[in-house]
Design an enzyme around this catalytic site. Sequence first.
Site, PDB file in Angstrom:
ATOM      1  N   SER A   7       0.843  -1.195   0.000  1.00 27.52           N
ATOM      2  CA  SER A   7       0.000   0.000   0.000  1.00 27.52           C
ATOM      3  C   SER A   7       0.875   1.239   0.000  1.00 27.52           C
ATOM      4  O   SER A   7       1.654   1.455   0.931  1.00 27.52           O
ATOM      5  CB  SER A   7      -0.895   0.002   1.243  1.00 27.52           C
ATOM      6  OG  SER A   7      -1.393   1.308   1.444  1.00 27.52           O
ATOM      7  N   HIS A  32      -1.366  -1.400  -4.155  1.00 24.35           N
ATOM      8  CA  HIS A  32      -2.607  -0.999  -3.498  1.00 24.35           C
ATOM      9  C   HIS A  32      -2.615   0.520  -3.309  1.00 24.35           C
ATOM     10  O   HIS A  32      -1.683   1.080  -2.734  1.00 24.35           O
ATOM     11  CB  HIS A  32      -2.704  -1.720  -2.152  1.00 24.35           C
ATOM     12  CG  HIS A  32      -3.986  -1.514  -1.414  1.00 24.35           C
ATOM     13  ND1 HIS A  32      -5.116  -2.273  -1.639  1.00 24.35           N
ATOM     14  CD2 HIS A  32      -4.321  -0.633  -0.454  1.00 24.35           C
ATOM     15  CE1 HIS A  32      -6.085  -1.866  -0.833  1.00 24.35           C
ATOM     16  NE2 HIS A  32      -5.633  -0.859  -0.099  1.00 24.35           N
ATOM     17  N   ASP A  34      -4.669   3.684  -1.844  1.00 19.77           N
ATOM     18  CA  ASP A  34      -5.722   4.069  -0.893  1.00 19.77           C
ATOM     19  C   ASP A  34      -6.238   5.466  -1.189  1.00 19.77           C
ATOM     20  O   ASP A  34      -5.527   6.454  -1.017  1.00 19.77           O
ATOM     21  CB  ASP A  34      -5.167   4.017   0.532  1.00 19.77           C
ATOM     22  CG  ASP A  34      -5.008   2.588   1.012  1.00 19.77           C
ATOM     23  OD1 ASP A  34      -5.982   1.823   0.921  1.00 19.77           O
ATOM     24  OD2 ASP A  34      -3.904   2.238   1.462  1.00 19.77           O
ATOM     25  N   MET A  36      -8.884   8.289  -0.166  1.00 21.46           N
ATOM     26  CA  MET A  36      -9.710   8.701   0.978  1.00 21.46           C
ATOM     27  C   MET A  36     -10.287  10.088   0.726  1.00 21.46           C
ATOM     28  O   MET A  36      -9.591  10.961   0.205  1.00 21.46           O
ATOM     29  CB  MET A  36      -8.861   8.719   2.247  1.00 21.46           C
ATOM     30  CG  MET A  36      -8.182   7.395   2.544  1.00 21.46           C
ATOM     31  SD  MET A  36      -7.323   7.446   4.127  1.00 21.46           S
ATOM     32  CE  MET A  36      -6.525   5.824   4.102  1.00 21.46           C
ATOM     33  N   HIS A  65      -8.396   1.179  -3.818  1.00 21.99           N
ATOM     34  CA  HIS A  65      -9.311   1.016  -2.685  1.00 21.99           C
ATOM     35  C   HIS A  65      -9.991   2.357  -2.431  1.00 21.99           C
ATOM     36  O   HIS A  65      -9.360   3.293  -1.944  1.00 21.99           O
ATOM     37  CB  HIS A  65      -8.472   0.551  -1.477  1.00 21.99           C
ATOM     38  CG  HIS A  65      -9.242   0.374  -0.219  1.00 21.99           C
ATOM     39  ND1 HIS A  65      -8.625   0.158   1.004  1.00 21.99           N
ATOM     40  CD2 HIS A  65     -10.579   0.360   0.042  1.00 21.99           C
ATOM     41  CE1 HIS A  65      -9.537   0.032   1.936  1.00 21.99           C
ATOM     42  NE2 HIS A  65     -10.729   0.153   1.393  1.00 21.99           N
ATOM     43  N   MET A  67     -12.110   4.632  -0.496  1.00 22.90           N
ATOM     44  CA  MET A  67     -12.743   4.934   0.792  1.00 22.90           C
ATOM     45  C   MET A  67     -13.469   6.267   0.628  1.00 22.90           C
ATOM     46  O   MET A  67     -13.055   7.310   1.124  1.00 22.90           O
ATOM     47  CB  MET A  67     -11.675   4.971   1.894  1.00 22.90           C
ATOM     48  CG  MET A  67     -11.191   3.565   2.248  1.00 22.90           C
ATOM     49  SD  MET A  67      -9.615   3.559   3.135  1.00 22.90           S
ATOM     50  CE  MET A  67      -8.496   3.519   1.741  1.00 22.90           C
ATOM     51  N   MET A 136     -11.384  -5.612   5.784  1.00 19.12           N
ATOM     52  CA  MET A 136     -10.586  -4.635   6.537  1.00 19.12           C
ATOM     53  C   MET A 136     -10.269  -5.201   7.919  1.00 19.12           C
ATOM     54  O   MET A 136     -11.165  -5.601   8.657  1.00 19.12           O
ATOM     55  CB  MET A 136     -11.346  -3.315   6.706  1.00 19.12           C
ATOM     56  CG  MET A 136     -11.566  -2.518   5.439  1.00 19.12           C
ATOM     57  SD  MET A 136     -10.064  -2.112   4.525  1.00 19.12           S
ATOM     58  CE  MET A 136      -9.093  -1.236   5.757  1.00 19.12           C
ATOM     59  N   GLY A 141      -8.751   4.443   7.212  1.00 18.60           N
ATOM     60  CA  GLY A 141      -8.467   5.871   7.360  1.00 18.60           C
ATOM     61  C   GLY A 141      -6.992   6.175   7.565  1.00 18.60           C
ATOM     62  O   GLY A 141      -6.524   7.233   7.181  1.00 18.60           O
ATOM     63  N   PHE A 142      -6.294   5.241   8.161  1.00 16.93           N
ATOM     64  CA  PHE A 142      -4.885   5.490   8.470  1.00 16.93           C
ATOM     65  C   PHE A 142      -4.057   4.222   8.336  1.00 16.93           C
ATOM     66  O   PHE A 142      -4.561   3.126   8.605  1.00 16.93           O
ATOM     67  CB  PHE A 142      -4.752   6.027   9.912  1.00 16.93           C
ATOM     68  CG  PHE A 142      -5.555   7.270  10.136  1.00 16.93           C
ATOM     69  CD1 PHE A 142      -5.056   8.519   9.783  1.00 16.93           C
ATOM     70  CD2 PHE A 142      -6.840   7.193  10.651  1.00 16.93           C
ATOM     71  CE1 PHE A 142      -5.820   9.668   9.949  1.00 16.93           C
ATOM     72  CE2 PHE A 142      -7.619   8.333  10.823  1.00 16.93           C
ATOM     73  CZ  PHE A 142      -7.104   9.577  10.479  1.00 16.93           C
ATOM     74  N   GLY A 144      -0.614   2.008   9.583  1.00 21.51           N
ATOM     75  CA  GLY A 144       0.106   1.799  10.837  1.00 21.51           C
ATOM     76  C   GLY A 144      -0.743   1.472  12.045  1.00 21.51           C
ATOM     77  O   GLY A 144      -0.297   1.612  13.179  1.00 21.51           O
ATOM     78  N   ASP A 174      -6.649  -6.196   4.613  1.00 23.79           N
ATOM     79  CA  ASP A 174      -6.009  -4.873   4.600  1.00 23.79           C
ATOM     80  C   ASP A 174      -6.032  -4.242   5.985  1.00 23.79           C
ATOM     81  O   ASP A 174      -7.097  -4.005   6.546  1.00 23.79           O
ATOM     82  CB  ASP A 174      -6.785  -3.994   3.597  1.00 23.79           C
ATOM     83  CG  ASP A 174      -6.165  -2.622   3.382  1.00 23.79           C
ATOM     84  OD1 ASP A 174      -5.056  -2.371   3.882  1.00 23.79           O
ATOM     85  OD2 ASP A 174      -6.807  -1.802   2.695  1.00 23.79           O
ATOM     86  N   GLY A 175      -4.844  -3.966   6.501  1.00 24.30           N
ATOM     87  CA  GLY A 175      -4.727  -3.234   7.763  1.00 24.30           C
ATOM     88  C   GLY A 175      -3.953  -4.002   8.815  1.00 24.30           C
ATOM     89  O   GLY A 175      -4.375  -5.077   9.239  1.00 24.30           O
TER      90      GLY A 175
HETATM   91  C1  DX5 Z   1      -6.209   1.807   5.738  1.00 20.98           C
HETATM   92  C2  DX5 Z   1      -5.775   1.464   4.343  1.00 20.98           C
HETATM   93  C3  DX5 Z   1      -4.691   0.458   4.285  1.00 20.98           C
HETATM   94  C4  DX5 Z   1      -3.408   0.940   4.909  1.00 20.98           C
HETATM   95  C5  DX5 Z   1      -2.665  -0.242   5.410  1.00 20.98           C
HETATM   96  O1  DX5 Z   1      -7.311   2.638   5.690  1.00 20.98           O
HETATM   97  O2  DX5 Z   1      -6.873   0.940   3.605  1.00 20.98           O
HETATM   98  O3  DX5 Z   1      -4.466   0.014   2.948  1.00 20.98           O
HETATM   99  O4  DX5 Z   1      -2.576   1.608   4.010  1.00 20.98           O
HETATM  100  O5  DX5 Z   1      -1.541   0.208   6.102  1.00 20.98           O
HETATM  101  P1  DX5 Z   1      -0.832  -0.716   7.170  1.00 20.98           P
HETATM  102  O6  DX5 Z   1      -0.382  -1.947   6.444  1.00 20.98           O
HETATM  103  O7  DX5 Z   1       0.288   0.128   7.654  1.00 20.98           O
HETATM  104  O8  DX5 Z   1      -1.841  -1.035   8.228  1.00 20.98           O
HETATM  105 ZN    ZN Z   2      -6.451  -0.026   1.619  1.00 22.01          ZN
END
Ligand code: DX5
Ligand code: ZN
Length: 214
Positions: A7, A32, A34, A36, A65, A67, A136, A141-142, A144, A174-175
């Site tokens: 990602s 991937h 993201d 948002m 993805h 969001m 998920m 949203g974030f 880490g 994912d996540g």
């Molecule tokens: C979260 C994203 C993820 C995120 C994963 O909202 O959809 O794709 O980038 O990051 P890590 O692998 O750091 O949890």
């Molecule tokens: Zn994602």
Amino acid sequence: MVQIAPSILAADFARLAEEVARVEAAGADLLHVDVMDGHFVPNLTIGPPVVKALAAVTRLPLDVHLMLEEPERLLPAFVEAGSAGLTVHVEACRHLHRTVQAIKAAGVRAGVALNPATPIWLLQEILPELDLVLVMSVNPGFGGQRFIPSTLAKIRALKQEIAARGLSVAIAVDGGVNATNAPQLREAGADILVAGTAVFAQPDYAQAIRALRG
Ligand code: DX5
Ligand code: ZN
């Protein structure tokens, strides 16, 4: 074999092309992306122009993805930008069937994402139409964030449902995916591991990808 989708959320945005070239050389299967909107999730990232720029510098399929609230409004722009697959959130679509059909009609892979609190039975009717379900394992949203362990049972149940119905729908997770939980995720039935921190925050991307793949 499981596919690895780094990602870019965890990449250095100031050197994006270089980061993408590095994960491509390191053996990534997909990229991937993201997206948002600051409404569906409390964060803002990138839009179609960046997807277009990425498509021009990589051969990796762009797994986008979304969001977003009302993602159907932006589907044409993301298709035109060069997405290989578009994943929308079930929680963000009032007419999910119509949105999925629009994605498929555009000739890209159709995915639906489920937030951690969203049960898999919401996909009961739409499942045969899908190429991918994105489970998920954090609240979106974030990057880490910490992996939510109940995701494992959810993946197992989804895998069983897909097999029982004789469907060929890929399961992505994912996540908070990392080298420690990757073996359990693979065993539970994940086909694609999405990972931001566990790839881009590591010194050696190839080693990080190998560790996830097992
Ligand atoms: C979260 C994203 C993820 C995120 C994963 O909202 O959809 O794709 O980038 O990051 P890590 O692998 O750091 O949890
Ligand atoms: Zn994602």
